[in-house]
Write a protein that holds these residues in place. Sequence first.
Motif, PDB file in Angstrom:
ATOM      1  N   GLN A   3       0.808  -1.222   0.000  1.00 29.32           N
ATOM      2  CA  GLN A   3       0.000   0.000   0.000  1.00 29.32           C
ATOM      3  C   GLN A   3       0.838   1.267   0.000  1.00 29.32           C
ATOM      4  OE1 GLN A   3      -2.785  -0.284  -1.017  1.00 29.32           O
ATOM      5  NE2 GLN A   3      -4.329  -0.587   0.569  1.00 29.32           N
ATOM      6  N   GLU A   4       1.969   1.265   0.642  1.00 29.64           N
ATOM      7  CA  GLU A   4       2.756   2.486   0.779  1.00 29.64           C
ATOM      8  C   GLU A   4       3.379   2.937  -0.540  1.00 29.64           C
ATOM      9  OE1 GLU A   4       3.573   0.990   5.177  1.00 29.64           O
ATOM     10  OE2 GLU A   4       4.872   0.443   3.523  1.00 29.64           O
ATOM     11  N   THR A   5       3.619   2.028  -1.451  1.00 29.47           N
ATOM     12  CA  THR A   5       4.263   2.417  -2.699  1.00 29.47           C
ATOM     13  C   THR A   5       3.280   2.549  -3.858  1.00 29.47           C
ATOM     14  OG1 THR A   5       4.739   0.116  -3.213  1.00 29.47           O
ATOM     15  CG2 THR A   5       6.449   1.370  -2.058  1.00 29.47           C
ATOM     16  N   SER A   6       2.007   2.235  -3.644  1.00 27.45           N
ATOM     17  CA  SER A   6       1.049   2.361  -4.735  1.00 27.45           C
ATOM     18  C   SER A   6       0.589   3.811  -4.868  1.00 27.45           C
ATOM     19  CB  SER A   6      -0.148   1.446  -4.507  1.00 27.45           C
ATOM     20  OG  SER A   6      -0.861   1.861  -3.373  1.00 27.45           O
ATOM     21  N   PHE A   7       0.197   4.159  -6.077  1.00 21.38           N
ATOM     22  CA  PHE A   7      -0.245   5.522  -6.362  1.00 21.38           C
ATOM     23  C   PHE A   7      -1.687   5.472  -6.854  1.00 21.38           C
ATOM     24  CE2 PHE A   7      -0.871   8.890  -9.563  1.00 21.38           C
ATOM     25  CZ  PHE A   7      -0.754   9.981  -8.716  1.00 21.38           C
ATOM     26  N   ASN A   8      -2.506   6.284  -6.277  1.00 21.46           N
ATOM     27  CA  ASN A   8      -3.900   6.367  -6.675  1.00 21.46           C
ATOM     28  C   ASN A   8      -4.147   7.748  -7.283  1.00 21.46           C
ATOM     29  OD1 ASN A   8      -6.627   6.375  -6.979  1.00 21.46           O
ATOM     30  ND2 ASN A   8      -7.086   5.689  -4.898  1.00 21.46           N
ATOM     31  N   PRO A   9      -4.286   7.853  -8.611  1.00 20.01           N
ATOM     32  CA  PRO A   9      -4.468   9.158  -9.237  1.00 20.01           C
ATOM     33  C   PRO A   9      -5.740   9.866  -8.791  1.00 20.01           C
ATOM     34  CG  PRO A   9      -4.511   7.403 -10.890  1.00 20.01           C
ATOM     35  CD  PRO A   9      -4.245   6.774  -9.575  1.00 20.01           C
ATOM     36  N   ALA A  10      -6.743   9.123  -8.374  1.00 17.03           N
ATOM     37  CA  ALA A  10      -7.987   9.751  -7.932  1.00 17.03           C
ATOM     38  C   ALA A  10      -7.755  10.623  -6.703  1.00 17.03           C
ATOM     39  CB  ALA A  10      -9.032   8.691  -7.644  1.00 17.03           C
ATOM     40  N   LEU A  11      -6.815  10.258  -5.865  1.00 12.39           N
ATOM     41  CA  LEU A  11      -6.531  11.077  -4.690  1.00 12.39           C
ATOM     42  C   LEU A  11      -5.985  12.437  -5.093  1.00 12.39           C
ATOM     43  CD1 LEU A  11      -4.975   8.462  -2.241  1.00 12.39           C
ATOM     44  CD2 LEU A  11      -7.254   9.467  -2.185  1.00 12.39           C
ATOM     45  N   GLY A  12      -5.182  12.471  -6.110  1.00 10.51           N
ATOM     46  CA  GLY A  12      -4.645  13.747  -6.577  1.00 10.51           C
ATOM     47  C   GLY A  12      -5.729  14.644  -7.136  1.00 10.51           C
ATOM     48  N   PHE A  13      -6.640  14.079  -7.908  1.00 11.63           N
ATOM     49  CA  PHE A  13      -7.727  14.877  -8.469  1.00 11.63           C
ATOM     50  C   PHE A  13      -8.678  15.343  -7.379  1.00 11.63           C
ATOM     51  CE2 PHE A  13      -6.727  12.315 -12.348  1.00 11.63           C
ATOM     52  CZ  PHE A  13      -6.197  13.370 -13.075  1.00 11.63           C
ATOM     53  N   GLY A  14      -8.934  14.500  -6.409  1.00 17.26           N
ATOM     54  CA  GLY A  14      -9.835  14.867  -5.320  1.00 17.26           C
ATOM     55  C   GLY A  14      -9.299  16.008  -4.489  1.00 17.26           C
ATOM     56  N   SER A  15      -8.032  15.960  -4.156  1.00 15.63           N
ATOM     57  CA  SER A  15      -7.458  17.035  -3.358  1.00 15.63           C
ATOM     58  C   SER A  15      -7.363  18.316  -4.178  1.00 15.63           C
ATOM     59  CB  SER A  15      -6.085  16.638  -2.814  1.00 15.63           C
ATOM     60  OG  SER A  15      -5.197  16.342  -3.872  1.00 15.63           O
ATOM     61  N   GLY A  16      -7.181  18.190  -5.491  1.00 13.07           N
ATOM     62  CA  GLY A  16      -7.176  19.368  -6.353  1.00 13.07           C
ATOM     63  C   GLY A  16      -8.544  20.023  -6.378  1.00 13.07           C
TER      64      GLY A  16
END
Length: 122
Positions: A3-16
Amino acid sequence: MNQETSFNPALGFGSGGVVVTVLTIVALWLVFAKAGYPGWAAIIPIYNVYVWLKVAGRSGWWLLLLLVPLVNLVVVIVVSLDIARAFGKSGVFGFFGLFLFSIIGYLILGFGRARYTAPGPR
């Protein structure tokens, strides 16, 4: 992969989206306050659009025009131009600053030295 090394692009869009929302609220709060309306109106859905129309010097009935497809686009442009004029800015600022790049334009109005002069009766 843990889990620590995976990237979830949805988190970036949500925080944006949260950042954009907060900036919009701050910008409208400051513009409404400069125009003599309550700043908290920026966080109340539908009422914020009513106050936005009032800042532009337009009737609250214009709110209904915003429900009509394509007409709403024209209304938003006209109101953006009216708000720019009410703050002593040009039509170019109204179109590009308040219509196309609205967050930046409203932040400029809110934090800048522009003064609100109430539009005359229509």
